[in-house]
Design a protein around this motif. Structure first.
Motif, short mmCIF file in Angstrom:
data_model
loop_
_atom_site.label_atom_id
_atom_site.label_comp_id
_atom_site.label_asym_id
_atom_site.label_seq_id
_atom_site.Cartn_x
_atom_site.Cartn_y
_atom_site.Cartn_z
N ALA A 89 9.63 -21.38 88.05
CA ALA A 89 8.50 -21.85 87.24
C ALA A 89 7.98 -23.18 87.76
CB ALA A 89 8.92 -21.95 85.77
N SER A 90 8.88 -24.07 88.15
CA SER A 90 8.43 -25.37 88.64
C SER A 90 7.71 -25.23 89.98
CB SER A 90 9.61 -26.35 88.76
OG SER A 90 10.55 -25.88 89.67
N GLU A 91 8.19 -24.35 90.85
CA GLU A 91 7.51 -24.11 92.12
C GLU A 91 6.13 -23.48 91.90
OE1 GLU A 91 8.28 -21.93 96.43
OE2 GLU A 91 9.75 -21.70 94.83
N ALA A 92 6.05 -22.54 90.96
CA ALA A 92 4.76 -21.93 90.63
C ALA A 92 3.79 -22.98 90.12
CB ALA A 92 4.96 -20.82 89.60
N ASN A 93 4.29 -23.88 89.30
CA ASN A 93 3.45 -24.95 88.75
C ASN A 93 2.97 -25.89 89.85
OD1 ASN A 93 2.23 -26.52 86.71
ND2 ASN A 93 4.00 -27.89 86.69
N GLN A 94 3.85 -26.28 90.74
CA GLN A 94 3.51 -27.24 91.79
C GLN A 94 2.57 -26.64 92.84
OE1 GLN A 94 7.33 -28.38 93.28
NE2 GLN A 94 7.81 -29.66 91.49
N HIS A 95 2.63 -25.33 93.03
CA HIS A 95 1.86 -24.68 94.10
C HIS A 95 0.96 -23.59 93.54
CE1 HIS A 95 4.32 -26.81 97.02
NE2 HIS A 95 5.38 -26.44 96.33
N PHE A 96 0.39 -23.84 92.37
CA PHE A 96 -0.37 -22.79 91.69
C PHE A 96 -1.56 -22.30 92.50
CE2 PHE A 96 -3.18 -21.14 88.29
CZ PHE A 96 -2.34 -20.13 87.84
N SER A 97 -2.30 -23.19 93.13
CA SER A 97 -3.46 -22.78 93.93
C SER A 97 -3.04 -21.86 95.07
CB SER A 97 -4.19 -24.00 94.50
OG SER A 97 -4.74 -24.76 93.46
N GLU A 98 -1.94 -22.20 95.73
CA GLU A 98 -1.43 -21.36 96.82
C GLU A 98 -0.98 -20.01 96.27
OE1 GLU A 98 1.60 -23.45 99.05
OE2 GLU A 98 0.50 -25.32 98.75
N LEU A 150 -2.14 -18.43 93.66
CA LEU A 150 -3.33 -17.63 93.37
C LEU A 150 -3.96 -17.08 94.65
CD1 LEU A 150 -5.12 -19.59 90.51
CD2 LEU A 150 -3.71 -17.53 90.34
N ARG A 151 -3.96 -17.87 95.70
CA ARG A 151 -4.50 -17.39 96.97
C ARG A 151 -3.67 -16.21 97.48
NH1 ARG A 151 -3.65 -21.55 100.31
NH2 ARG A 151 -1.76 -20.56 101.05
N ASP A 152 -2.35 -16.33 97.40
CA ASP A 152 -1.48 -15.24 97.85
C ASP A 152 -1.68 -13.99 96.99
OD1 ASP A 152 -0.49 -16.93 99.79
OD2 ASP A 152 1.38 -17.39 98.72
N VAL A 153 -1.85 -14.18 95.69
CA VAL A 153 -2.09 -13.04 94.80
C VAL A 153 -3.41 -12.37 95.15
CG1 VAL A 153 -2.55 -12.37 92.40
CG2 VAL A 153 -0.63 -13.88 92.93
N SER A 154 -4.43 -13.15 95.44
CA SER A 154 -5.72 -12.57 95.80
C SER A 154 -5.64 -11.78 97.10
CB SER A 154 -6.80 -13.66 95.91
OG SER A 154 -6.61 -14.44 97.06
N GLU A 155 -4.62 -12.07 97.90
CA GLU A 155 -4.41 -11.34 99.15
C GLU A 155 -3.47 -10.15 98.97
OE1 GLU A 155 -3.06 -14.40 101.80
OE2 GLU A 155 -5.04 -15.30 101.98
N GLY A 156 -3.07 -9.88 97.72
CA GLY A 156 -2.28 -8.69 97.44
C GLY A 156 -0.82 -8.91 97.11
N GLN A 157 -0.32 -10.14 97.22
CA GLN A 157 1.08 -10.39 96.90
C GLN A 157 1.27 -10.48 95.39
OE1 GLN A 157 3.10 -13.49 99.06
NE2 GLN A 157 1.62 -13.37 100.73
N SER A 158 2.50 -10.22 94.94
CA SER A 158 2.81 -10.39 93.53
C SER A 158 4.11 -11.19 93.40
CB SER A 158 2.95 -9.03 92.84
OG SER A 158 3.90 -8.23 93.48
N PHE A 159 4.24 -11.86 92.26
CA PHE A 159 5.36 -12.79 92.06
C PHE A 159 6.01 -12.54 90.71
CE2 PHE A 159 2.46 -14.80 94.97
CZ PHE A 159 3.27 -15.42 95.89
N THR A 160 7.31 -12.77 90.67
CA THR A 160 8.04 -12.84 89.41
C THR A 160 8.42 -14.29 89.22
OG1 THR A 160 8.92 -10.61 89.63
CG2 THR A 160 10.09 -12.09 88.13
N VAL A 161 7.96 -14.87 88.11
CA VAL A 161 8.25 -16.28 87.82
C VAL A 161 9.56 -16.34 87.06
CG1 VAL A 161 7.42 -18.38 86.72
CG2 VAL A 161 5.78 -16.78 87.74
N MET A 162 10.47 -17.16 87.57
CA MET A 162 11.81 -17.28 87.00
C MET A 162 11.95 -18.63 86.30
SD MET A 162 13.05 -14.44 88.28
CE MET A 162 14.83 -14.51 88.22
N SER A 163 12.63 -18.61 85.17
CA SER A 163 12.95 -19.84 84.46
C SER A 163 14.43 -19.80 84.10
CB SER A 163 12.10 -19.97 83.19
OG SER A 163 12.43 -21.15 82.49
N ARG A 164 15.16 -20.77 84.62
CA ARG A 164 16.61 -20.83 84.43
C ARG A 164 17.30 -19.53 84.86
NH1 ARG A 164 15.57 -23.66 78.82
NH2 ARG A 164 15.35 -25.78 79.58
#
Length: 76
Positions: A7-16, A18-32
């Motif tokens: 979650a902290s990495e997603a927060n710090q690199h949110f723009s990146e 979103l760019r990766d998602v727009s290119e077709g990648q998907s992510f699972t956000v983990m917390s603890r």
């Protein structure tokens, strides 16, 4: 396949992210260490089908009479 991201990495690199998602990648956000969210590209075909189903439903509804009013009545 989803890429796990904290979650902290997603927060710090949110723009990146979103760019990766727009290119077709998907992510699972983990917390603890537990998955809490998925970020994935929008399925435009499914989105269009959903809109089409909604429009079909709305056009099937009976027409209701709302009374006699004019545009001026709305702004009195």
């Amino acid at each position: 396949m989803d890429r796990a991201i904290s979650a902290s990495e997603a927060n710090q690199h949110f723009s990146e992210l979103l760019r990766d998602v727009s290119e077709g990648q998907s992510f699972t956000v983990m917390s603890r260490g537990r998955p809490v969210a998925r970020v994935l590209p929008v399925d435009r075909d499914q989105e269009r089908r959903s809109v089409d189903r909604l429009l079909k439903f709305v056009t099937s509804l009976p027409v209701r009479h709302s009374g006699n009013w004019s545009r001026d009545d709305l702004y009195e």
